[in-house]
Design an enzyme around this catalytic site. Structure first.
Site, PDB file in Angstrom:
ATOM      1  N   SER A 114      31.900 -18.148 -45.427  1.00  0.00           N
ATOM      2  CA  SER A 114      32.783 -16.576 -44.810  1.00  0.00           C
ATOM      3  C   SER A 114      33.556 -15.819 -46.353  1.00  0.00           C
ATOM      4  O   SER A 114      33.747 -16.398 -47.242  1.00  0.00           O
ATOM      5  CB  SER A 114      33.924 -16.917 -44.025  1.00  0.00           C
ATOM      6  N   ILE A 145      41.630 -10.723 -51.713  1.00  0.00           N
ATOM      7  CA  ILE A 145      40.739  -9.327 -51.009  1.00  0.00           C
ATOM      8  C   ILE A 145      42.176  -8.658 -50.527  1.00  0.00           C
ATOM      9  O   ILE A 145      42.240  -7.088 -50.181  1.00  0.00           O
ATOM     10  CB  ILE A 145      39.598  -9.851 -50.948  1.00  0.00           C
ATOM     11  N   CYS A 176      43.563 -18.165 -44.160  1.00  0.00           N
ATOM     12  CA  CYS A 176      43.520 -16.843 -45.586  1.00  0.00           C
ATOM     13  C   CYS A 176      45.224 -16.668 -46.012  1.00  0.00           C
ATOM     14  O   CYS A 176      46.104 -16.467 -45.704  1.00  0.00           O
ATOM     15  CB  CYS A 176      43.381 -15.262 -44.524  1.00  0.00           C
ATOM     16  N   GLY A 226      36.148 -21.710 -56.324  1.00  0.00           N
ATOM     17  CA  GLY A 226      34.947 -22.867 -56.996  1.00  0.00           C
ATOM     18  C   GLY A 226      35.047 -24.101 -57.397  1.00  0.00           C
ATOM     19  O   GLY A 226      35.688 -24.689 -57.243  1.00  0.00           O
ATOM     20  N   GLY A 262      34.113 -25.945 -50.120  1.00  0.00           N
ATOM     21  CA  GLY A 262      34.401 -25.994 -51.534  1.00  0.00           C
ATOM     22  C   GLY A 262      34.076 -25.527 -52.874  1.00  0.00           C
ATOM     23  O   GLY A 262      34.053 -27.364 -52.998  1.00  0.00           O
ATOM     24  N   THR A 267      31.299 -19.161 -53.383  1.00  0.00           N
ATOM     25  CA  THR A 267      31.745 -18.828 -54.568  1.00  0.00           C
ATOM     26  C   THR A 267      30.659 -18.176 -55.743  1.00  0.00           C
ATOM     27  O   THR A 267      30.368 -17.666 -56.062  1.00  0.00           O
ATOM     28  CB  THR A 267      33.438 -19.422 -55.708  1.00  0.00           C
TER      29      THR A 267
HETATM   30  C1  SIN Z   1      40.659 -12.859 -48.148  1.00  0.00           C
HETATM   31  O1  SIN Z   1      40.086 -11.838 -47.425  1.00  0.00           O
HETATM   32  O2  SIN Z   1      41.601 -12.253 -48.995  1.00  0.00           O
HETATM   33  C2  SIN Z   1      39.912 -13.642 -48.540  1.00  0.00           C
HETATM   34  C3  SIN Z   1      40.384 -14.378 -47.098  1.00  0.00           C
HETATM   35  C4  SIN Z   1      40.726 -15.916 -47.211  1.00  0.00           C
HETATM   36  O3  SIN Z   1      40.158 -16.408 -48.369  1.00  0.00           O
HETATM   37  O4  SIN Z   1      40.402 -16.759 -45.638  1.00  0.00           O
END
Ligand code: SIN
Length: 330
Positions: free
Chosen positions: A21, A71, A130, A219, A246, A269
């Site tokens: 994801s 993000i 998250c 990563g 991971g 990643t």
């Molecule tokens: C994000 O969009 O901030 C990353 C999502 C996540 O790590 O669950």
């Protein structure tokens, strides 16, 4: 060659390599590099109810053997996923694992019911971990009761044949405790792990490198942490399927996760540097299993937990025949 079929909570996948994801949107971008239906599943970027622009930039930073992101769950919202992305995956014949994220139990319940009975949906991944939410109280995966509330709401609103996987955070003292709370609340499986909370300071500006200050570390740098988490969750709940992730970059990395107890893996990643990584990892894993004479991938799931004696050539007792006193000599 090895039979790669894997079963996650009663659903059969042709092989155990999925996207992760957040690293491949909903699969369209990767499809220009390889046929996404070749993968076991495509895990979509966590989707929320409404479109969301995410956190301020800069929101990515390089780290040794990894990267940091903040993000902040940027995305088009569930309507676009349902109107565009999911139909595209379904038409292609890909097995879609839709990752959902919310700010409240009601958000998650609503997202699950919007996904109900949608063609192409193979599984729901509940992102309760998250690290980039403004309120740390919203990292549901850091608290067993909060995690349980979200998972049971999603399970109640999801069709019975669709597995619900809860995505766990490594940033807890006892990941098995949270895993058990999720399973008791109705999770059919667990995604292990999300990123670790981290931080980079730019020594030129002498300020945090990310506008969001902290971010999620991913990563190869986190692979040993992820393998350890898969190991601990499998040890505590050996019958619960795990989607492991991971820092997977090669087929042998993927094999480590299977040996630790994962029934499938997500490649994340590494696609930023090598967009073909998921299919390369799949080919390398298949070769590694064949090289080891493995007939079926299920035969290696959790194998590292068992007596490893049969995997190692027989030899003398590791202590050897030396008298104990001799071993103490400087
Ligand atoms: C994000 O969009 O901030 C990353 C999502 C996540 O790590 O669950």
């Amino acid at each position: 060659m090895t039979d790669l079929t894997t079963i996650l909570a009663g659903v059969r996948f042709p092989n155990p390599v999925f996207t992760a994801s957040g690293c491949a949107a909903a699969g369209q971008e990767l499809d220009q590099f390889f046929d996404v239906t070749a993968l076991g599943g495509v895990v979509t970027k966590s989707i929320m109810l409404e479109p969301r622009s995410g956190r301020a930039t800069p929101r990515m930073a390089e780290t040794p053997s990894g990267m940091l992101n903040s993000i902040g769950l940027q995305g088009p919202g569930i309507d676009v996923l349902l109107d565009k992305d999911l139909p595209w995956l379904a038409e292609r014949g890909a097995r879609a694992v839709v990752s959902i994220a919310g700010g409240s139990v009601a958000d998650y319940a609503n997202l699950a019911s919007r996904l109900r009975d949608r063609p192409g949906l193979a599984m729901v991944e509940v992102n309760i971990s998250c690290p980039n939410v403004e309120d740390r109280g919203q990292v549901f995966a850091c608290d067993p009761q909060a995690a349980s509330g979200v998972v049971s709401a999603v399970r109640r609103n999801t069709a019975p044949g669709i597995p619900v996987f809860a995505k766990l955070s490594p940033d807890v003292t006892d990941i098995a405790l949270i895993a058990r709370a999720c399973v008791d609340a109705g999770a059919d499986g667990l995604s292990v792990i999300n990123t670790l909370l981290g931080m980079v300071i730019d020594t030129t500006t002498m300020r945090p490198a990310l506008a969001g200050i902290t971010g999620g570390l991913s990563g190869p740098a986190i692979r040993p942490v992820a393998v350890r988490c898969v190991w601990q969750v499998h040890q505590a709940l050996p019958d619960v399927p795990i989607l492991g992730m991971g820092g997977i970059r090669t087929g042998l990395d993927a094999l480590q996760f299977l040996l630790a107890g994962a029934s499938a893996v997500s490649v994340g990643t590494t696609v930023f540097g090598d967009p073909t990584a998921p299919v390369r990892v799949l080919a390398e894993l298949e070769q590694a299993l064949a090289d080891r004479g493995v007939e079926h991938v299920r035969d290696v799931i959790g194998l590292a937990h068992g007596a490893a004696g049969h995997l190692v050539p027989e030899g003398p007792d590791p202590v050897g025949d030396e008298p104990a006193a001799a071993m103490e000599e400087p």
